[in-house]
Design a protein around this motif. Structure first.
Motif, PDB file in Angstrom:
ATOM      1  N   PHE B 175       0.835  -1.204   0.000  1.00 51.93           N
ATOM      2  CA  PHE B 175       0.000   0.000   0.000  1.00 51.93           C
ATOM      3  C   PHE B 175       0.869   1.253   0.000  1.00 51.93           C
ATOM      4  O   PHE B 175       0.654   2.181  -0.779  1.00 51.93           O
ATOM      5  CB  PHE B 175      -0.905  -0.034   1.237  1.00 51.93           C
ATOM      6  N   VAL B 179       0.902   4.016  -2.958  1.00 47.72           N
ATOM      7  CA  VAL B 179       0.396   5.358  -2.658  1.00 47.72           C
ATOM      8  C   VAL B 179       1.502   6.405  -2.767  1.00 47.72           C
ATOM      9  O   VAL B 179       1.270   7.525  -3.208  1.00 47.72           O
ATOM     10  CB  VAL B 179      -0.275   5.378  -1.262  1.00 47.72           C
ATOM     11  N   ARG B 180       2.739   6.037  -2.363  1.00 49.50           N
ATOM     12  CA  ARG B 180       3.847   6.993  -2.413  1.00 49.50           C
ATOM     13  C   ARG B 180       4.069   7.480  -3.842  1.00 49.50           C
ATOM     14  O   ARG B 180       4.120   8.684  -4.105  1.00 49.50           O
ATOM     15  CB  ARG B 180       5.104   6.328  -1.880  1.00 49.50           C
ATOM     16  N   PHE B 182       1.999   7.123  -6.497  1.00 47.90           N
ATOM     17  CA  PHE B 182       0.783   7.734  -7.054  1.00 47.90           C
ATOM     18  C   PHE B 182       0.597   9.161  -6.558  1.00 47.90           C
ATOM     19  O   PHE B 182       0.430  10.091  -7.359  1.00 47.90           O
ATOM     20  CB  PHE B 182      -0.420   6.864  -6.664  1.00 47.90           C
ATOM     21  N   ALA B 183       0.675   9.351  -5.239  1.00 43.61           N
ATOM     22  CA  ALA B 183       0.389  10.670  -4.680  1.00 43.61           C
ATOM     23  C   ALA B 183       1.453  11.683  -5.075  1.00 43.61           C
ATOM     24  O   ALA B 183       1.142  12.840  -5.355  1.00 43.61           O
ATOM     25  CB  ALA B 183       0.281  10.585  -3.158  1.00 43.61           C
ATOM     26  N   ASN B 184       2.727  11.245  -5.136  1.00 44.11           N
ATOM     27  CA  ASN B 184       3.780  12.166  -5.563  1.00 44.11           C
ATOM     28  C   ASN B 184       3.541  12.668  -6.974  1.00 44.11           C
ATOM     29  O   ASN B 184       3.643  13.859  -7.254  1.00 44.11           O
ATOM     30  CB  ASN B 184       5.132  11.458  -5.501  1.00 44.11           C
ATOM     31  N   LEU B 186       0.697  12.573  -8.765  1.00 48.57           N
ATOM     32  CA  LEU B 186      -0.547  13.336  -8.897  1.00 48.57           C
ATOM     33  C   LEU B 186      -0.367  14.747  -8.339  1.00 48.57           C
ATOM     34  O   LEU B 186      -0.810  15.729  -8.938  1.00 48.57           O
ATOM     35  CB  LEU B 186      -1.686  12.608  -8.179  1.00 48.57           C
ATOM     36  N   ALA B 187       0.339  14.854  -7.188  1.00 48.09           N
ATOM     37  CA  ALA B 187       0.563  16.167  -6.585  1.00 48.09           C
ATOM     38  C   ALA B 187       1.382  17.049  -7.525  1.00 48.09           C
ATOM     39  O   ALA B 187       1.060  18.228  -7.729  1.00 48.09           O
ATOM     40  CB  ALA B 187       1.278  16.023  -5.242  1.00 48.09           C
ATOM     41  N   GLN B 233      11.651   9.502  -7.407  1.00 50.25           N
ATOM     42  CA  GLN B 233      10.613   8.505  -7.148  1.00 50.25           C
ATOM     43  C   GLN B 233      10.984   7.163  -7.761  1.00 50.25           C
ATOM     44  O   GLN B 233      10.749   6.119  -7.159  1.00 50.25           O
ATOM     45  CB  GLN B 233       9.258   8.980  -7.680  1.00 50.25           C
ATOM     46  N   VAL B 236      13.578   5.781  -5.435  1.00 53.36           N
ATOM     47  CA  VAL B 236      13.031   5.345  -4.153  1.00 53.36           C
ATOM     48  C   VAL B 236      12.226   4.059  -4.316  1.00 53.36           C
ATOM     49  O   VAL B 236      12.312   3.150  -3.487  1.00 53.36           O
ATOM     50  CB  VAL B 236      12.167   6.474  -3.530  1.00 53.36           C
ATOM     51  N   LEU B 240      13.284   0.791  -2.333  1.00 51.02           N
ATOM     52  CA  LEU B 240      12.430   0.151  -1.336  1.00 51.02           C
ATOM     53  C   LEU B 240      12.179  -1.299  -1.698  1.00 51.02           C
ATOM     54  O   LEU B 240      12.159  -2.171  -0.822  1.00 51.02           O
ATOM     55  CB  LEU B 240      11.108   0.903  -1.207  1.00 51.02           C
TER      56      LEU B 240
END
Lengths: 101, 253
Positions: B175, B179-180, B182-184, B186-187, B233, B236, B240
């Protein structure tokens, strides 16, 4: 604390106003959602902001003390940032969900 | 007064009309095109690279990329025994990077990873990989034991700790990965759109056009920032994945 309480009261007022004016519950929900979206993101950004600042500060200190370990420190720093930042990003997703969904 | 800043609804920013096959399972839109390009471009680059003893041109670029992933991602997160995962981690790195970089390429202006489907598939790949590596190197029982029952915990607390470990290892990891990314992206996309819309609005309203240069400078600066974010990203995400693989490879105690 009192500022938060007063904003909450304002929010409820706003919501009731919307209900009275347009008489639709969906509108009130959308208004409350849109105005709380900003709070959701703002609150979610506080902790990770402090955390990332502290983390990078310590990493810079470590790199200044031991320049030969800079590569290792940098990789670990990015790893730490990735974990810390996740909370703020979940807050951003909540913002999007409150505002647009 | 002036026309208010008209921000487009979110659907206009992330949903794209289908090029063909609308509503079918083979519907093809801009996101699919970018995902396809993110596969094709690295493949072409890697095929173009000559295998000379003295590298030059494209070969330099490709060898530099492979070396970056090997040194910065694998050797620093797993160690020399992780070099056999180079193909997987290099593919993840390149796919994420090329999916992101289309955010700043004119006529595309959309990161493919700003739609949840792409990060979720990548996160599932990472999830399956680290579970598979764990089962392969420690056996099913050993992997479950080392990931669910950390040593040195009092017996009475064990059920609670196991539950927390299960949630954080098997649910929060994929998750968080998805989310990391996607949100980066999209932001970043919304940030660029905001400043683009601001520039257009300032251009139209007349007197306020005096502050247009500042807004435009901000847009240019953010574009450069987003190039950096795309790279970080991708780094990262692969880092990860490598860390999760290395955590499953050995019982950590």
């Amino acid at each position: 604390m009192s500022a938060l309480a007063s904003t909450a009261a304002q929010l409820v007022e706003l919501a009731t106003e919307a209900t009275d004016a347009t008489a639709t519950a969906a509108d009130a929900k959308a208004t409350a959602g849109a105005s709380s979206a900003g709070f959701a993101y703002g609150l979610a950004a506080i902790g990770p902001g402090i955390g990332i600042g502290y983390l990078v500060g310590q990493a810079v200190q470590a790199m200044a003390r031991q320049p030969e370990a800079a590569g290792q420190v940098q990789t670990t720093m990015f790893l730490g940032i990735a974990f810390t930042e996740a909370l703020a990003l979940i807050g951003f997703v909540v913002f999007i969900l409150l505002k647009f969904a | 007064m002036f026309a208010a800043l008209e921000f487009p609804p979110i659907d206009n920013l992330v949903k794209w009309p289908a090029y063909f096959g609308e509503g079918q399972f083979y519907e093809f839109n801009k996101i699919a095109l970018i995902s396809l390009l993110a596969v094709i471009i690295p493949t072409i680059l890697f095929l173009m690279a000559k295998r000379d003893l003295v590298p030059s041109g494209v070969q330099n670029l490709v060898e530099g990329t492979v070396e970056f992933v090997e040194k910065q991602v694998i050797l620093s997160a797993i160690g020399p025994q992780g070099l056999k995962y180079t193909p997987l981690l290099l593919s993840i790195f390149l796919f994420v990077f090329f999916g992101n970089i289309f955010e700043v390429i004119p006529t595309f202006h959309m990161p493919a990873n700003a739609r949840m489907a792409n990060p979720v598939v990548l996160a599932v790949v990472a999830w399956v990989t680290f579970i598979g590596v764990g089962i392969k190197s420690q056996g099913f029982g050993g992997f479950m034991k080392s990931s669910l029952f950390p040593p040195g915990v009092p017996k009475a607390l064990m059920p609670l700790v196991s539950l927390i470990e299960f949630i954080s290892t098997f649910l929060l990891r994929p998750f968080g990965l998805a989310v990391r990314l996607f949100a980066n992206m999209l932001a970043g996309h919304i940030l660029l759109v905001t400043f683009g819309v601001l520039c257009i609005t300032l251009w139209q309203v007349g007197p306020l056009a005096a502050i247009l240069p500042f807004s435009f400078a901000m847009l240019v600066g953010l574009t450069g920032f987003e190039v950096m974010v795309s790279l970080i990203q991708a780094f990262v995400f692969s880092l990860l994945t490598a860390v999760y693989i290395s955590l499953s490879m050995s019982a950590h105690h």
